[in-house]
Design a protein around this motif. Structure first.
Motif, PDB file in Angstrom:
ATOM      1  N   ARG A   2       0.832  -1.201   0.000  1.00 50.35           N
ATOM      2  CA  ARG A   2       0.000   0.000   0.000  1.00 50.35           C
ATOM      3  C   ARG A   2       0.868   1.253   0.000  1.00 50.35           C
ATOM      4  O   ARG A   2       1.964   1.267   0.561  1.00 50.35           O
ATOM      5  CB  ARG A   2      -0.942  -0.009   1.208  1.00 50.35           C
ATOM      6  N   SER A   3       0.361   2.316  -0.600  1.00 54.28           N
ATOM      7  CA  SER A   3       1.102   3.580  -0.655  1.00 54.28           C
ATOM      8  C   SER A   3       1.154   4.206   0.740  1.00 54.28           C
ATOM      9  O   SER A   3       0.345   3.883   1.618  1.00 54.28           O
ATOM     10  CB  SER A   3       0.425   4.545  -1.627  1.00 54.28           C
ATOM     11  N   SER A   4       2.101   5.114   0.942  1.00 57.53           N
ATOM     12  CA  SER A   4       2.226   5.785   2.244  1.00 57.53           C
ATOM     13  C   SER A   4       0.963   6.596   2.550  1.00 57.53           C
ATOM     14  O   SER A   4       0.549   6.701   3.703  1.00 57.53           O
ATOM     15  CB  SER A   4       3.458   6.688   2.246  1.00 57.53           C
ATOM     16  N   ALA A   6       7.285  11.462  14.636  1.00 57.43           N
ATOM     17  CA  ALA A   6       8.205  10.329  14.486  1.00 57.43           C
ATOM     18  C   ALA A   6       7.497   9.015  14.829  1.00 57.43           C
ATOM     19  O   ALA A   6       7.694   7.994  14.146  1.00 57.43           O
ATOM     20  CB  ALA A   6       9.424  10.514  15.384  1.00 57.43           C
ATOM     21  N   GLU A   7       6.666   9.013  15.878  1.00 57.66           N
ATOM     22  CA  GLU A   7       5.947   7.796  16.261  1.00 57.66           C
ATOM     23  C   GLU A   7       4.933   7.403  15.191  1.00 57.66           C
ATOM     24  O   GLU A   7       4.773   6.214  14.885  1.00 57.66           O
ATOM     25  CB  GLU A   7       5.261   8.002  17.607  1.00 57.66           C
ATOM     26  N   ILE A   8       4.250   8.400  14.623  1.00 56.73           N
ATOM     27  CA  ILE A   8       3.307   8.120  13.536  1.00 56.73           C
ATOM     28  C   ILE A   8       4.044   7.532  12.346  1.00 56.73           C
ATOM     29  O   ILE A   8       3.591   6.561  11.722  1.00 56.73           O
ATOM     30  CB  ILE A   8       2.542   9.400  13.143  1.00 56.73           C
ATOM     31  N   ALA A   9       5.209   8.109  12.044  1.00 56.20           N
ATOM     32  CA  ALA A   9       6.019   7.591  10.937  1.00 56.20           C
ATOM     33  C   ALA A   9       6.423   6.146  11.194  1.00 56.20           C
ATOM     34  O   ALA A   9       6.380   5.297  10.290  1.00 56.20           O
ATOM     35  CB  ALA A   9       7.260   8.467  10.752  1.00 56.20           C
ATOM     36  N   ASP A  10       6.820   5.841  12.429  1.00 56.13           N
ATOM     37  CA  ASP A  10       7.241   4.485  12.779  1.00 56.13           C
ATOM     38  C   ASP A  10       6.096   3.479  12.656  1.00 56.13           C
ATOM     39  O   ASP A  10       6.333   2.293  12.408  1.00 56.13           O
ATOM     40  CB  ASP A  10       7.776   4.448  14.214  1.00 56.13           C
ATOM     41  N   MET A  11       4.869   3.940  12.829  1.00 60.67           N
ATOM     42  CA  MET A  11       3.719   3.038  12.779  1.00 60.67           C
ATOM     43  C   MET A  11       3.358   2.654  11.356  1.00 60.67           C
ATOM     44  O   MET A  11       2.746   1.604  11.127  1.00 60.67           O
ATOM     45  CB  MET A  11       2.513   3.673  13.473  1.00 60.67           C
ATOM     46  N   ILE A  12       3.712   3.487  10.374  1.00 62.59           N
ATOM     47  CA  ILE A  12       3.344   3.164   8.993  1.00 62.59           C
ATOM     48  C   ILE A  12       4.572   2.946   8.104  1.00 62.59           C
ATOM     49  O   ILE A  12       4.441   2.801   6.894  1.00 62.59           O
ATOM     50  CB  ILE A  12       2.438   4.255   8.383  1.00 62.59           C
ATOM     51  N   GLY A  13       5.751   2.936   8.709  1.00 63.99           N
ATOM     52  CA  GLY A  13       6.958   2.598   7.971  1.00 63.99           C
ATOM     53  C   GLY A  13       7.409   3.641   6.971  1.00 63.99           C
ATOM     54  O   GLY A  13       7.815   3.299   5.850  1.00 63.99           O
ATOM     55  N   VAL A  14       7.347   4.921   7.368  1.00 63.35           N
ATOM     56  CA  VAL A  14       7.822   6.007   6.496  1.00 63.35           C
ATOM     57  C   VAL A  14       8.777   6.893   7.284  1.00 63.35           C
ATOM     58  O   VAL A  14       8.939   6.732   8.498  1.00 63.35           O
ATOM     59  CB  VAL A  14       6.645   6.862   5.949  1.00 63.35           C
ATOM     60  N   THR A  15       9.387   7.851   6.610  1.00 66.72           N
ATOM     61  CA  THR A  15      10.255   8.792   7.299  1.00 66.72           C
ATOM     62  C   THR A  15       9.415   9.831   8.031  1.00 66.72           C
ATOM     63  O   THR A  15       8.223  10.023   7.729  1.00 66.72           O
ATOM     64  CB  THR A  15      11.181   9.514   6.300  1.00 66.72           C
ATOM     65  N   GLN A  16      10.040  10.511   8.978  1.00 63.13           N
ATOM     66  CA  GLN A  16       9.334  11.561   9.703  1.00 63.13           C
ATOM     67  C   GLN A  16       8.899  12.679   8.754  1.00 63.13           C
ATOM     68  O   GLN A  16       7.828  13.253   8.910  1.00 63.13           O
ATOM     69  CB  GLN A  16      10.223  12.121  10.810  1.00 63.13           C
ATOM     70  N   GLU A  17       9.741  12.980   7.777  1.00 67.43           N
ATOM     71  CA  GLU A  17       9.409  14.020   6.803  1.00 67.43           C
ATOM     72  C   GLU A  17       8.151  13.663   6.017  1.00 67.43           C
ATOM     73  O   GLU A  17       7.292  14.517   5.760  1.00 67.43           O
ATOM     74  CB  GLU A  17      10.580  14.231   5.837  1.00 67.43           C
TER      75      GLU A  17
END
Length: 245
Positions: free
Chosen positions: A163-165, A197-208
């Protein structure tokens, strides 16, 4: 191991929650325990207060018992070989921690960190296994819990791979809203404060990427974001973007 036991004893709270009066018990696998079993659990557990950011247990440490969440929220995460963090799940009142490692007789597969101040009970593994041997209903409840976790883990793996980010961000907002959404006037507020950062970690993307996607959703007036607070403004648009059907 000695350090782990010492730290656990230092966090013990004299006002240990009573299993019989525990409102969180009805949300978890211990909801059908008899009054006598509840008395025994009270004798064999300790209550512990944890502050935000404290670690309950570390990945690769050996388990000595079971953790039951009375109040608060905890994130379980793994550190990848590339140094990146992957948040596996977030648990709250009524959830249990460490049971998978206990059953498999393996070290913890993830680290558990407190997201907001929490009260957590700890049950010694010898007493817990003894209770399981005597209670087939509790065993079935735990098997059901393990099956649910396996389904969620399989779904996460599929989502990250295919799935896309943008879809993953929309899906995460739906899941968080389902689990922690609170109705406020004409909106739904997610009662869980997560960093970018935590949201990014949950969906496997960078913080940016996480920041960019949240900004895009906010610009579209699907959500409102203030600091770490997220409000859902257009649930239908988020559901369409998640493309779960």
């Amino acid at each position: 191991m000695i350090i782990d036991i010492y730290e656990h004893s230092m966090r013990t709270n004299s006002s240990t929650p009573n299993c019989k009066n525990c409102q969180s018990r009805g949300l978890g696998v211990f909801c059908q325990l008899s009054e006598e079993q509840l008395k025994q659990f009270n004798k064999h557990k300790t209550g512990n207060r944890y502050k935000k950011g404290q670690i309950i247990f570390y990945e690769d440490n050996q388990p000595f018992g079971l953790y039951c969440v009375f109040e608060g929220k905890i994130k379980l995460y793994k550190e990848g070989l590339d140094g990146k963090t992957q948040i596996l799940r977030i648990v709250g009142p009524g959830d249990i921690l460490g049971y998978r490692s206990l059953f498999a007789e393996e070290p913890y597969h993830a680290t558990a960190e407190v997201l907001e101040d929490a009260t957590i009970c700890f049950v010694d593994k010898n007493f817990f296994f003894s209770t399981l041997d005597q209670d087939s209903q509790l065993s079935r409840n735990l098997i059901r819990k393990l099956s649910q976790q396996l389904r969620i883990a399989e779904g996460l793996a599929t989502s990250l791979a295919h799935r896309s980010s943008r879809e993953r961000m929309a899906e995460l907002l739906l899941r968080l809203n389902e689990a922690y959404g609170i109705e406020e006037r004409d909106t739904q507020r997610i009662a869980l404060e997560l960093s970018r950062a935590e949201i990014a970690d949950m969906i496997g993307v960078t913080q940016e990427t996480s920041i960019r996607l949240l900004s895009e959703f906010k610009k579209n007036k699907w959500i409102n974001v203030q600091d770490r607070r997220i409000e859902i403004l257009d649930l239908e648009a988020i559901e369409k973007t998640a493309n779960l059907s």
